[in-house]
Design an enzyme around this catalytic site. Structure first.
Site, short mmCIF file in Angstrom:
data_model
loop_
_atom_site.label_atom_id
_atom_site.label_comp_id
_atom_site.label_asym_id
_atom_site.label_seq_id
_atom_site.Cartn_x
_atom_site.Cartn_y
_atom_site.Cartn_z
N HIS A 117 4.17 3.15 -62.20
CA HIS A 117 5.21 2.26 -62.73
C HIS A 117 4.64 1.55 -63.95
CE1 HIS A 117 9.14 0.41 -62.17
NE2 HIS A 117 8.61 -0.65 -62.74
N ASP B 214 15.86 -7.43 -55.55
CA ASP B 214 15.25 -7.18 -56.86
C ASP B 214 16.31 -6.68 -57.84
OD1 ASP B 214 13.14 -6.67 -58.87
OD2 ASP B 214 13.84 -4.62 -58.59
N ARG C 220 17.57 -11.55 -64.72
CA ARG C 220 16.44 -11.93 -65.59
C ARG C 220 16.60 -11.32 -66.97
NH1 ARG C 220 12.03 -9.27 -62.83
NH2 ARG C 220 10.70 -10.04 -64.49
N SER D 225 8.84 -7.89 -58.50
CA SER D 225 9.89 -6.92 -58.81
C SER D 225 9.34 -5.50 -58.71
CB SER D 225 10.41 -7.20 -60.23
OG SER D 225 11.17 -6.13 -60.71
N LYS E 125 9.75 -2.71 -55.10
CA LYS E 125 10.38 -1.38 -55.22
C LYS E 125 9.38 -0.28 -54.84
CE LYS E 125 11.61 -2.04 -59.49
NZ LYS E 125 12.17 -3.02 -60.38
N1 URA Z 1 9.64 -3.55 -64.46
C1 URA Z 1 10.19 -3.96 -63.29
O1 URA Z 1 10.52 -3.15 -62.42
N2 URA Z 1 10.37 -5.26 -63.10
C2 URA Z 1 10.02 -6.18 -64.01
O2 URA Z 1 10.20 -7.34 -63.75
C3 URA Z 1 9.46 -5.76 -65.24
C4 URA Z 1 9.27 -4.43 -65.44
#
Ligand code: URA
Length: 443
Positions: free
Chosen positions: A83, A162, A169, A184, A188
């Site tokens: 990620h 989230d 956000r 966040s 996930k």
């Molecule tokens: N990627 C995400 O999944 N969440 C964030 O807050 C920033 C980047």
């Protein structure tokens, strides 16, 4: 009785919230008794005040268990994902997922949409005609089993807290907060039933973490959360003080990802893909160490074999696989204009945040929740740092819906040009963070 105002004020004033208070606030938000504007105010308070380690642990727990936690054991004994914390021109996930799947390491990838000035993998994938990122969990499992990777958005079931906070956000200036980003991303990822995770933590003016210290803190925070939940996690700090590769904008980035899988394309993109893939195959147990992993990744990428897997993936997810051989089938914008240099010399960089903002302004990202994206717009042929240029040389190219928008974008990019000042740009790969500590990669 929950009083959200009291909790907002407590966070605003720097008081530590109890787990029960956080639980009441976020459960209230999900059930509708806490309003969007109250949550926006709370997030802004977190942006300024941060969270303690205990608050963050509880927040991650609430996010993770706000929805389903997958069981992907049927896919195999290892499941590795990566990620990114988000950047400009970051199309890494597209070549990376299929490359690592080539090693027999399943990559269940759950990605996000553009956030603020940064692009999102889902928006990029959806620029491929027909490509579905909204697979059901059964479809996701089936594609993953068949192709070795599947790329979807957060389903309704996964971390719904989230999903709502992320969208909020994005439009309330509350993205660049270490606890908010860490929770966040990790909620996930932990819901994906992974056995290992690699994080690409972007650092520089085009990233949410502009300075190295904060990027390292974010990395350590996420690596610790992964470890606490039994998921070995490695973070690489990669440069985002310039655009990654030569393009920013959804369809333009898909074309560049295809070039990368053909063994060509920009070298910085290739190097980041290879470094992340090297880590992933080690976590996946098919390479003995990172050196071996990187060597395998570089050779496999150069061979072009992962391109065929990308074709299969596109087909499996309903997209037009013809884009592989003919990227001209990707959406385009009607107006294409060159950005020409106003002065000669050595280019230091074109400021990436401005490029990202230009893409959003052209319609390639969102200012409002749920706004429609125009997949063909963006900027490509972005000159890399260190390039020698003469006055009038092309330093980028704008793809826009109208001449007026193109002109505005050209001016904005010109204003973002920095010529050589003696201060070098960041090393592409600067640090590696594991539970064992921080390793400096290049200086
Ligand atoms: N990627 C995400 O999944 N969440 C964030 O807050 C920033 C980047």
């Amino acid at each position: 009785m929950l009083n959200p105002v009291r909790l907002i004020e407590a966070k605003r004033d720097g008081r530590t919230l109890e787990p029960s208070e956080l639980r009441a606030l976020f459960e209230g938000y999900l059930s509708g008794s806490v309003e969007e504007y109250q949550m926006a105010a709370f997030l802004m308070a977190v942006q300024f005040r941060g969270m303690t380690a205990d608050e963050l642990a509880e927040f991650v727990r609430l996010m993770l268990h706000s929805g389903a936690v997958l069981d992907l054991a049927s896919v195999g004994a290892v499941r590795i994902d990566k990620h990114s914390t988000g950047g400009v021109g970051d199309k890494v996930s597209l070549p990376l997922a299929v490359l690592v799947a080539e090693a027999g390491v399943p990559v269940p990838m759950m990605s996000g949409r553009g956030l603020g000035h940064t692009g999102g993998t889902l928006d990029k994938l959806e620029s491929i005609p027909g490509f579905r990122t909204d697979l059901s969990l059964d479809e996701f499992r089936a594609v993953l089993g068949r192709v070795g990777t599947a790329m979807i958005g957060q389903t309704e079931e996964i971390a719904p807290l989230d999903r709502r906070l992320y969208a909020l956000r994005s439009v309330t200036g509350t993205v660049p907060s270490i606890p908010l980003i860490a929770a966040s991303i990790m909620s996930k990822k932990l819901a994906e039933d992974l056995t290992g995770l690699v994080l690409d933590v972007k650092v520089g003016s085009g990233a949410f973490m502009e300075d190295e210290d904060r990027a390292l803190e974010l990395s350590r925070t996420m690596v610790r959360i992964g470890g606490d939940h039994g998921v070995p996690t490695v973070a690489l700090l990669t440069a985002m003080d310039r655009t990654l590769g030569g393009s920013a904008g959804n369809a333009l980035e898909v074309a560049e990802a295809i070039a990368c899988l053909q063994g060509s394309g920009p070298t910085d993109l290739r190097d980041v893909v290879v470094a992340l893939a090297g880590e992933m195959v080690v976590l996946g147990g098919v390479a003995a160490d990172v050196e071996e992993g990187r060597r395998w990744a570089a050779e496999t990428l150069a061979s072009g074999s992962a391109l065929e897997r990308f074709r299969t993936l596109i087909e499996a997810q309903g997209g037009d696989p013809g884009v592989i051989d003919d990227p001209g089938r990707l959406p385009t914008a009607p107006v294409v204009e060159d950005v020409r240099a106003l002065e000669g010399g050595t280019l230091r960089r074109i400021e990436p945040r401005r490029i990202g903002e230009v893409v959003v302004e052209l319609g390639g990202g969102r200012f409002r929740l749920g706004a429609e994206i125009h997949p063909g717009v963006g900027v490509d042929r972005i000159a890399p740092p260190g390039q020698a240029i003469d006055t009038g040389d092309r330093i980028a190219r704008v793809h826009a819906r109208s001449h007026v928008e193109a002109r505005t974008a050209v001016e904005a990019i010109r204003a973002a040009v920095e010529m050589e000042t003696g201060e070098p740009v960041r090393p592409l790969l600067s640090h590696r963070v594991t539970e064992g500590g921080v390793q400096t990669l290049q200086r």
